[in-house]
Design an enzyme around this catalytic site. Structure first.
Site, mmCIF file in Angstrom:
data_model
loop_
_atom_site.group_PDB
_atom_site.id
_atom_site.type_symbol
_atom_site.label_atom_id
_atom_site.label_comp_id
_atom_site.label_asym_id
_atom_site.label_seq_id
_atom_site.Cartn_x
_atom_site.Cartn_y
_atom_site.Cartn_z
ATOM 1 N N PHE A 55 1.117 -1.089 0.149
ATOM 2 C CA PHE A 55 -0.512 -0.142 0.006
ATOM 3 C C PHE A 55 1.056 1.528 -0.100
ATOM 4 C CE2 PHE A 55 -4.208 0.829 -0.662
ATOM 5 C CZ PHE A 55 -4.224 2.274 0.290
ATOM 6 N N ASP A 107 -11.017 1.262 -15.878
ATOM 7 C CA ASP A 107 -9.995 -0.409 -15.090
ATOM 8 C C ASP A 107 -9.976 -1.721 -15.868
ATOM 9 O OD1 ASP A 107 -10.287 -1.279 -11.575
ATOM 10 O OD2 ASP A 107 -8.340 -1.627 -13.247
ATOM 11 N N ASP A 156 -9.578 -6.337 -11.800
ATOM 12 C CA ASP A 156 -10.869 -6.464 -10.528
ATOM 13 C C ASP A 156 -9.935 -5.067 -10.374
ATOM 14 O OD1 ASP A 156 -11.482 -8.537 -11.139
ATOM 15 O OD2 ASP A 156 -10.749 -10.033 -9.908
ATOM 16 N N ASP A 209 -7.814 2.156 -6.676
ATOM 17 C CA ASP A 209 -7.297 1.348 -7.933
ATOM 18 C C ASP A 209 -7.016 2.537 -9.041
ATOM 19 O OD1 ASP A 209 -8.458 -1.106 -6.692
ATOM 20 O OD2 ASP A 209 -8.356 -1.710 -8.727
ATOM 21 N N ARG A 235 8.066 -8.910 -10.772
ATOM 22 C CA ARG A 235 6.716 -9.627 -10.198
ATOM 23 C C ARG A 235 6.008 -8.745 -9.978
ATOM 24 N NH1 ARG A 235 4.061 -9.712 -5.688
ATOM 25 N NH2 ARG A 235 2.707 -11.376 -5.092
ATOM 26 N N ASP A 269 2.650 -7.929 -8.646
ATOM 27 C CA ASP A 269 1.682 -7.863 -8.018
ATOM 28 C C ASP A 269 -0.244 -8.049 -8.203
ATOM 29 O OD1 ASP A 269 0.636 -7.733 -4.915
ATOM 30 O OD2 ASP A 269 -0.468 -6.065 -5.615
ATOM 31 N N GLU A 303 1.374 -12.695 -10.571
ATOM 32 C CA GLU A 303 0.444 -13.397 -9.422
ATOM 33 C C GLU A 303 -0.668 -13.615 -9.780
ATOM 34 O OE1 GLU A 303 -0.833 -10.879 -6.248
ATOM 35 O OE2 GLU A 303 -0.818 -12.819 -5.015
ATOM 36 N N GLN A 340 0.962 -13.988 8.150
ATOM 37 C CA GLN A 340 -0.535 -13.829 7.608
ATOM 38 C C GLN A 340 -1.530 -15.660 6.854
ATOM 39 O OE1 GLN A 340 -1.688 -10.995 4.579
ATOM 40 N NE2 GLN A 340 0.383 -11.212 3.383
HETATM 41 O O1 7SA Z 1 -8.360 -17.433 1.062
HETATM 42 C C1 7SA Z 1 -7.256 -18.216 0.552
HETATM 43 C C2 7SA Z 1 -8.106 -18.998 -0.391
HETATM 44 O O2 7SA Z 1 -8.511 -20.439 0.133
HETATM 45 C C3 7SA Z 1 -8.719 -21.392 -0.796
HETATM 46 O O3 7SA Z 1 -9.458 -22.450 -0.157
HETATM 47 C C4 7SA Z 1 -8.205 -18.401 -1.499
HETATM 48 C C5 7SA Z 1 -8.491 -19.659 -2.565
HETATM 49 O O4 7SA Z 1 -9.459 -18.998 -3.698
HETATM 50 C C6 7SA Z 1 -9.562 -20.830 -1.772
HETATM 51 O O5 7SA Z 1 -9.438 -21.777 -2.521
HETATM 52 O O6 7SA Z 1 -7.748 -17.510 -1.864
HETATM 53 C C7 7SA Z 1 -8.465 -15.937 -1.906
HETATM 54 O O7 7SA Z 1 -7.935 -15.328 -0.824
HETATM 55 C C8 7SA Z 1 -6.753 -14.779 -1.205
HETATM 56 C C9 7SA Z 1 -6.374 -14.225 0.003
HETATM 57 O O8 7SA Z 1 -7.109 -13.045 0.161
HETATM 58 C C10 7SA Z 1 -6.895 -14.425 -2.699
HETATM 59 C C11 7SA Z 1 -7.574 -15.241 -3.493
HETATM 60 O O9 7SA Z 1 -7.352 -13.771 -4.969
HETATM 61 C C12 7SA Z 1 -8.881 -15.949 -2.902
HETATM 62 O O10 7SA Z 1 -8.548 -16.880 -4.322
HETATM 63 O O11 7SA Z 1 -5.089 -13.748 -3.420
HETATM 64 C C13 7SA Z 1 -5.363 -12.010 -3.009
HETATM 65 O O12 7SA Z 1 -5.145 -11.481 -2.022
HETATM 66 C C14 7SA Z 1 -3.955 -11.448 -1.732
HETATM 67 C C15 7SA Z 1 -3.485 -11.016 -0.686
HETATM 68 C C16 7SA Z 1 -3.239 -10.499 -3.397
HETATM 69 C C17 7SA Z 1 -3.313 -11.372 -3.961
HETATM 70 O O13 7SA Z 1 -3.046 -10.921 -5.554
HETATM 71 C C18 7SA Z 1 -5.158 -11.060 -4.307
HETATM 72 O O14 7SA Z 1 -5.494 -11.776 -5.260
HETATM 73 N N1 7SA Z 1 -2.037 -10.485 -2.957
HETATM 74 C C19 7SA Z 1 -0.460 -9.892 -3.638
HETATM 75 C C20 7SA Z 1 -1.565 -8.218 -3.083
HETATM 76 C C21 7SA Z 1 -1.901 -7.559 -2.331
HETATM 77 C C22 7SA Z 1 -2.156 -5.845 -2.105
HETATM 78 O O15 7SA Z 1 -1.291 -5.439 -3.043
HETATM 79 C C23 7SA Z 1 -1.056 -8.391 -1.046
HETATM 80 O O16 7SA Z 1 -1.472 -7.429 0.309
HETATM 81 C C24 7SA Z 1 -0.027 -9.233 -1.026
HETATM 82 O O17 7SA Z 1 0.577 -9.487 0.026
HETATM 83 C C25 7SA Z 1 0.325 -9.344 -2.336
HETATM 84 O O18 7SA Z 1 1.223 -10.600 -2.344
HETATM 85 O O19 7SA Z 1 -8.978 3.314 0.597
HETATM 86 C C26 7SA Z 1 -8.288 1.395 -0.409
HETATM 87 C C27 7SA Z 1 -8.971 0.483 0.967
HETATM 88 C C28 7SA Z 1 -9.989 0.614 1.302
HETATM 89 O O20 7SA Z 1 -10.119 -0.139 -0.147
HETATM 90 C C29 7SA Z 1 -10.000 -0.740 1.452
HETATM 91 O O21 7SA Z 1 -11.801 -1.039 2.011
HETATM 92 C C30 7SA Z 1 -9.393 -1.288 3.173
HETATM 93 O O22 7SA Z 1 -9.676 -1.688 4.141
HETATM 94 C C31 7SA Z 1 -7.614 0.296 2.501
HETATM 95 C C32 7SA Z 1 -7.910 -0.557 2.834
HETATM 96 N N2 7SA Z 1 -7.908 -1.972 3.099
HETATM 97 C C33 7SA Z 1 -6.624 -2.366 3.790
HETATM 98 C C34 7SA Z 1 -7.110 -4.452 4.124
HETATM 99 O O23 7SA Z 1 -7.951 -3.667 4.937
HETATM 100 C C35 7SA Z 1 -5.564 -4.729 5.196
HETATM 101 O O24 7SA Z 1 -5.934 -6.261 4.572
HETATM 102 C C36 7SA Z 1 -5.046 -2.189 3.001
HETATM 103 C C37 7SA Z 1 -4.256 -0.556 3.508
HETATM 104 O O25 7SA Z 1 -4.363 -3.071 3.697
HETATM 105 C C38 7SA Z 1 -4.406 -4.428 3.822
HETATM 106 O O26 7SA Z 1 -4.256 -5.049 2.488
HETATM 107 C C39 7SA Z 1 -2.875 -6.650 2.507
HETATM 108 C C40 7SA Z 1 -3.067 -7.498 2.850
HETATM 109 O O27 7SA Z 1 -4.394 -7.504 3.654
HETATM 110 C C41 7SA Z 1 -2.097 -8.374 2.179
HETATM 111 O O28 7SA Z 1 -2.582 -9.625 1.726
HETATM 112 C C42 7SA Z 1 -2.286 -4.834 1.492
HETATM 113 C C43 7SA Z 1 -2.231 -3.937 1.954
HETATM 114 O O29 7SA Z 1 -1.256 -3.755 2.663
HETATM 115 O O30 7SA Z 1 -1.083 -6.052 1.903
HETATM 116 C C44 7SA Z 1 -1.338 -7.817 1.300
HETATM 117 CA CA CA Z 2 -7.748 -2.746 -11.053
#
Ligand code: 7SA
Ligand code: CA
Length: 528
Positions: A98, A162, A165, A173, A202, A204, A230, A316
């Site tokens: 972020f 966009d 997703d 975004d 890589r 993301d 990814e 995580q």
């Molecule tokens: O559940 C796991 C799997 O179980 C299996 O049984 C499932 C699978 O399908 C199922 O078969 O996988 C699901 O879950 C995955 C994990 O969530 C999903 C996958 O699509 C889904 O199938 O993977 C998604 O999430 C990953 C973390 C992403 C994947 O690309 C994506 O597809 N990985 C990469 C992406 C990011 C983001 O850049 C990074 O996320 C990962 O490290 C990287 O490897 O104003 C903005 C804003 C608002 O929009 C929000 O509402 C607000 O809440 C800000 C705030 N957002 C915050 C988030 O809430 C918070 O969680 C944000 C600012 O910070 C955090 O987000 C973190 C994220 O948690 C962390 O993982 C993000 C940014 O710091 O960095 C990381």
């Molecule tokens: Ca997008």
């Protein structure tokens, strides 16, 4: 018209929305023999004792000696976010996903420390692959000069702009298709190449933008440089009217790779490791019968999202592989095709390094490549497979009942976890040929079947319990089957009749063994 523009025209062509893969433009998988280290975990930016970049600087020599050819670095952009995810009960910020600006002074260390780490890693012969996050950025303190509002550079200015997703609710975004946005990232990728030693990227959260955009960035960054996307998106996450909702994990990954010309993390293998038996690990992208599918796979056991990480909340853990399977999983990805990616804590925090170091050495000595051929032996329990590199073939047996060995398997290269992991090396096998086996005049009682039992691994190494079942041919009591065998091998075999009752005696074809040279003949016959 220049050749490349014809090519890009070709690549742009699609048939009902599915790209026509243009195999003439090779996938950007480096040398095809890369071994990637994920050079961070989820809490690396929080390591108070020492800044992460300085850890990398003084570990660089070790990383090179351990056999890694490339390192996946954390996102190098300044991330001043801090968030609490009350739903998941976690908090974080600063990890780079972020980010707020391209400033390299981050929680991982200073710009200068990054330069030092990059220099030390390059000096150790390790290519540098930066994690980049073009889908979104911290929208709270955006530097106006970078992505001004109201010019459709943000998704919420223009949602239909966009190309993919949204991240969370889409408030953060960027529209990567917008020419200004595209150019801004293109310049930064070139900056990472020229000032920070980047020889690969890589990408993301690629579900958030178009693969064609990644391809255009790579053409500017370096058309032959390594790139990996990814794409973590299961079939159920696609809309019903999207063909990928009815396809497999592999199909969506291959489509993305065809359109971006980048490799992809092998989430098809990860899904099988999480939900299937060891025998079903063969259904990863890296085990596909087609080398064009194997060569795009970047295989992994866990990463900073799916796995644990030392420190805060233990990371995580979105999709962690069970501890009992981890060693076998590393033996699998290092003993099979694809580009293996090793998770930092497994190598340097959790004492798995000795095993992984040996597996890397065995892989390199055999000359295994991303598209190396692989053949599975499903008649055994667990997983038995032969991967053939440029210099040797590796036979791996994971959690298997393979005990009787064919003569040629004399060189055991590794045994681990009490034999749950065994690897042999042999001279490199020739590509397999299909041989038609026939057994005539076999009389069977109900419950009995006819099998081909023989000298090679493919025929069970004379172990009736692992011989290959043939199929009864309706007329004249004939049993037949096609079996793949490495070419130019002397094979001895016999027809046998047996049931699955251990007490039931096996009936062997009388007389001498049938023998032939595989490939010299394409069929062979035994008679009772
Ligand atoms: O559940 C796991 C799997 O179980 C299996 O049984 C499932 C699978 O399908 C199922 O078969 O996988 C699901 O879950 C995955 C994990 O969530 C999903 C996958 O699509 C889904 O199938 O993977 C998604 O999430 C990953 C973390 C992403 C994947 O690309 C994506 O597809 N990985 C990469 C992406 C990011 C983001 O850049 C990074 O996320 C990962 O490290 C990287 O490897 O104003 C903005 C804003 C608002 O929009 C929000 O509402 C607000 O809440 C800000 C705030 N957002 C915050 C988030 O809430 C918070 O969680 C944000 C600012 O910070 C955090 O987000 C973190 C994220 O948690 C962390 O993982 C993000 C940014 O710091 O960095 C990381
Ligand atoms: Ca997008």
């Amino acid at each position: 018209m220049k050749k490349t523009s014809v090519l890009s025209l070709l690549i742009g062509l699609t048939l009902n929305g599915v790209a026509i893969a243009d195999e003439t433009v090779p996938v950007r998988n480096g040398t095809g023999e890369e071994i990637l280290l994920q050079g961070f975990h989820w809490n690396s930016s929080r390591d108070a004792a020492e800044k992460w970049y300085s850890v990398l600087t003084h570990t660089a020599g070790q990383i090179g000696r351990d056999g890694f050819t490339a390192i996946w670095m954390p996102p190098p952009w300044q991330d001043r976010s801090s968030w609490v995810d009350s739903r998941k009960g976690t908090s974080g910020g600063g990890e780079g996903y972020f980010w707020g600006s391209f400033d390299k002074n981050s929680d991982y260390g200073t710009d200068k420390q990054l330069q030092q780490a990059a220099g030390a890693l390059k000096g150790a012969g390790v290519k540098i692959v930066y994690d980049v996050v073009p889908n979104h950025m911290n929208d709270s303190n955006v530097v106006e000069s970078q992505f001004p509002r109201g010019r459709k550079e943000w998704r919420h200015d223009c949602a239909e702009c966009d190309e993919g997703d949204a991240f969370m609710d889409g408030a953060a975004d960027l529209n990567t298709h917008n020419p200004q946005v595209f150019e801004t990232f293109k310049k930064e990728f070139i900056n990472l190449r020229d000032q920070y030693g980047a020889t690969g990227l890589r990408f993301d959260f690629v579900r958030g933008y178009a693969p064609e955009t990644v391809d255009r960035w790579m053409q500017a960054f370096g058309d032959q440089q390594f790139c990996v996307g990814e794409l973590w998106k299961g079939p159920r996450e696609y809309p019903d009217n999207d063909w990928r909702s009815k396809a497999g994990w592999q199909d969506a990954l291959k489509d993305w790779s065809d359109r971006s010309r980048c490799t992809v993390f092998d989430f098809a293998l990860k899904e099988r490791m999480q939900n299937g038996s060891i025998a079903e690990w063969r259904h990863g992208l890296n085990g596909n019968p087609n080398p064009a599918w194997r060569k795009i796979a970047v295989t992994f056991v866990d990463n900073h999202d799916t796995g644990s990480s030392p420190g805060l909340y233990r990371g995580q853990r979105h999709w962690p592989l069970a501890e009992a399977l981890r060693n076998q999983a590393y033996a699998y990805i290092l003993g099979t095709p694809g580009t293996p990616a090793i998770y930092w804590p497994d190598m340097y925090d959790w004492q798995r390094g000795d095993l992984i170091r040996q597996l890397i050495a065995i892989r390199k000595e055999a000359g295994i490549k991303a598209d190396s051929p692989i053949r599975f032996q499903p008649q055994y329990s667990g997983l038995v497979a032969t991967t053939t590199g440029t210099r040797k073939s590796l036979v791996i047996a994971l959690d298997s009942d393979l005990t009787k060995l064919p003569q040629r398997l004399t060189q055991q290269a590794l045994t681990w976890d009490g034999g749950k992991i065994r690897i042999w090396t042999t001279a490199p096998e020739q590509p397999p040929v299909s041989v038609r086996f026939t057994c005539d005049y076999a009389s069977t009682y109900p419950g009995q079947n006819v099998y081909a039992a023989g000298s090679s691994l493919e025929l069970g190494a004379w172990d009736p319990g692992h011989a290959i079942a043939l199929t009864r041919n309706s007329q004249e009591n004939r049993w037949i089957g096609a079996i793949d065998l490495p070419a130019n091998q002397g094979i001895e075999w016999k027809c046998i009749v047996r049931s699955n009752e251990p007490s039931d005696p096996v009936r062997w074809q009388p007389g001498p063994n049938v023998s032939f040279i595989s490939g010299a003949v394409s069929e062979t016959r035994g008679t009772f």
